[in-house]
Write an enzyme that holds these catalytic residues in place. Sequence first.
Site, PDB file in Angstrom:
ATOM      1  N   ASP A  21       0.822  -1.208   0.000  1.00 47.61           N
ATOM      2  CA  ASP A  21       0.000   0.000   0.000  1.00 47.61           C
ATOM      3  C   ASP A  21       0.859   1.261   0.000  1.00 47.61           C
ATOM      4  O   ASP A  21       1.925   1.294   0.623  1.00 47.61           O
ATOM      5  CB  ASP A  21      -0.907  -0.015   1.231  1.00 47.61           C
ATOM      6  CG  ASP A  21      -2.020   1.021   1.148  1.00 47.61           C
ATOM      7  OD1 ASP A  21      -2.355   1.442   0.023  1.00 47.61           O
ATOM      8  OD2 ASP A  21      -2.545   1.414   2.198  1.00 47.61           O
ATOM      9  N   TRP A  26       2.895   8.019  -2.156  1.00 49.01           N
ATOM     10  CA  TRP A  26       4.348   8.206  -2.310  1.00 49.01           C
ATOM     11  C   TRP A  26       4.623   9.135  -3.488  1.00 49.01           C
ATOM     12  O   TRP A  26       5.458  10.044  -3.407  1.00 49.01           O
ATOM     13  CB  TRP A  26       5.004   6.846  -2.525  1.00 49.01           C
ATOM     14  CG  TRP A  26       6.502   6.855  -2.639  1.00 49.01           C
ATOM     15  CD1 TRP A  26       7.404   6.757  -1.621  1.00 49.01           C
ATOM     16  CD2 TRP A  26       7.270   6.952  -3.855  1.00 49.01           C
ATOM     17  NE1 TRP A  26       8.689   6.795  -2.119  1.00 49.01           N
ATOM     18  CE2 TRP A  26       8.635   6.911  -3.486  1.00 49.01           C
ATOM     19  CE3 TRP A  26       6.939   7.073  -5.203  1.00 49.01           C
ATOM     20  CZ2 TRP A  26       9.659   6.983  -4.432  1.00 49.01           C
ATOM     21  CZ3 TRP A  26       7.959   7.141  -6.148  1.00 49.01           C
ATOM     22  CH2 TRP A  26       9.300   7.101  -5.749  1.00 49.01           C
ATOM     23  N   GLU A  68     -11.710  -4.391  -6.020  1.00 44.70           N
ATOM     24  CA  GLU A  68     -12.136  -2.997  -5.867  1.00 44.70           C
ATOM     25  C   GLU A  68     -11.294  -2.035  -6.710  1.00 44.70           C
ATOM     26  O   GLU A  68     -11.743  -0.926  -7.040  1.00 44.70           O
ATOM     27  CB  GLU A  68     -12.067  -2.579  -4.397  1.00 44.70           C
ATOM     28  CG  GLU A  68     -13.113  -3.236  -3.496  1.00 44.70           C
ATOM     29  CD  GLU A  68     -12.740  -4.665  -3.123  1.00 44.70           C
ATOM     30  OE1 GLU A  68     -13.632  -5.416  -2.700  1.00 44.70           O
ATOM     31  OE2 GLU A  68     -11.555  -5.035  -3.262  1.00 44.70           O
ATOM     32  N   ASN A  69     -10.072  -2.434  -7.049  1.00 38.50           N
ATOM     33  CA  ASN A  69      -9.187  -1.554  -7.819  1.00 38.50           C
ATOM     34  C   ASN A  69      -9.686  -1.267  -9.225  1.00 38.50           C
ATOM     35  O   ASN A  69      -9.248  -0.300  -9.864  1.00 38.50           O
ATOM     36  CB  ASN A  69      -7.765  -2.146  -7.900  1.00 38.50           C
ATOM     37  CG  ASN A  69      -7.009  -2.052  -6.596  1.00 38.50           C
ATOM     38  OD1 ASN A  69      -6.087  -2.830  -6.348  1.00 38.50           O
ATOM     39  ND2 ASN A  69      -7.399  -1.122  -5.729  1.00 38.50           N
ATOM     40  N   TRP A  70     -10.607  -2.098  -9.724  1.00 40.11           N
ATOM     41  CA  TRP A  70     -11.172  -1.836 -11.043  1.00 40.11           C
ATOM     42  C   TRP A  70     -11.932  -0.507 -11.066  1.00 40.11           C
ATOM     43  O   TRP A  70     -12.177   0.062 -12.134  1.00 40.11           O
ATOM     44  CB  TRP A  70     -12.122  -2.967 -11.457  1.00 40.11           C
ATOM     45  CG  TRP A  70     -11.452  -4.271 -11.756  1.00 40.11           C
ATOM     46  CD1 TRP A  70     -11.567  -5.437 -11.055  1.00 40.11           C
ATOM     47  CD2 TRP A  70     -10.582  -4.575 -12.859  1.00 40.11           C
ATOM     48  NE1 TRP A  70     -10.821  -6.436 -11.633  1.00 40.11           N
ATOM     49  CE2 TRP A  70     -10.205  -5.936 -12.743  1.00 40.11           C
ATOM     50  CE3 TRP A  70     -10.080  -3.831 -13.934  1.00 40.11           C
ATOM     51  CZ2 TRP A  70      -9.352  -6.560 -13.654  1.00 40.11           C
ATOM     52  CZ3 TRP A  70      -9.224  -4.447 -14.840  1.00 40.11           C
ATOM     53  CH2 TRP A  70      -8.866  -5.793 -14.696  1.00 40.11           C
ATOM     54  N   GLU A 208       0.150 -13.551  12.233  1.00 34.65           N
ATOM     55  CA  GLU A 208       0.646 -12.400  12.980  1.00 34.65           C
ATOM     56  C   GLU A 208       0.549 -11.191  12.049  1.00 34.65           C
ATOM     57  O   GLU A 208       0.943 -11.256  10.886  1.00 34.65           O
ATOM     58  CB  GLU A 208       2.092 -12.617  13.416  1.00 34.65           C
ATOM     59  CG  GLU A 208       2.291 -13.802  14.350  1.00 34.65           C
ATOM     60  CD  GLU A 208       1.529 -13.658  15.657  1.00 34.65           C
ATOM     61  OE1 GLU A 208       1.444 -12.511  16.159  1.00 34.65           O
ATOM     62  OE2 GLU A 208       1.024 -14.669  16.169  1.00 34.65           O
TER      63      GLU A 208
END
Length: 246
Positions: A21, A26, A68-70, A208
């Site tokens: 992510d 960035w 969801e990135n579509w 973890e």
Amino acid sequence: MDFFEDIDKQNLPAHIAIIMDGNGRWAKERGKHRVFGHENGVHAVRSTVENCVKIGVDYLTLYTFSTENWKRPKLEVDTLMKLLVSSLKKELETFIKNNVKLNAIGDIESLPKKANHELKEVIEKTRGHTGMTLTLALSYGSREEIKNAVKQISAKVKNNIISIESIDETIINTHLYTHNLPDVDLLIRTSGEHRISNFLLWQIAYAELYFVDVFWPDFTEQYLAQAIKSYQNRERRFGKTSEQLN
């Protein structure tokens, strides 16, 4: 400096999964388009793969593109698909050199034709490799995965292939995209966000969790080593008490 020199090689997480992510943020911090971040994120992928091979991790799964990135802007989606194709072509030599086996999970058939073809070609060319298994989660969503598994199992019950009484965790596992992978031991998410974002919900039941406040393009071997050291300093009880483990 070798950040992995004091890692216990006998207590490595067999399966590491990473939510990569922060590429867009960035890039924005540098006054660039989000695409610039995705392009630089490829370097972090290569470094992470090579370092996991180096220390002996058996399975590495990367959340590459979610269902969801579509919904993202077309330019960004198109660029991501082109990056996928070019990266697979460039990294094939690295996979061969490091004996890495490529795997993919998700609705692969929804990918553009060129990306789908390149992906399947690299998977086929590395099929016989016996080193680390690198899995790309592409057009992947855990809820969709579980929904599909329920449908498949229901159809088999309806057709008397299996009985309701026989349904257990093993049956469910065999109907998931990850049927050929072990459960996740360590889940890492970059960018400082503390969410799972519909990633491997069934498979991380006892993983973890490690959240690091650095964007993915800046995720170096130092942060990977810190995540593994954190994992090694935790007591994994799986429902038991400390006394039972000792």
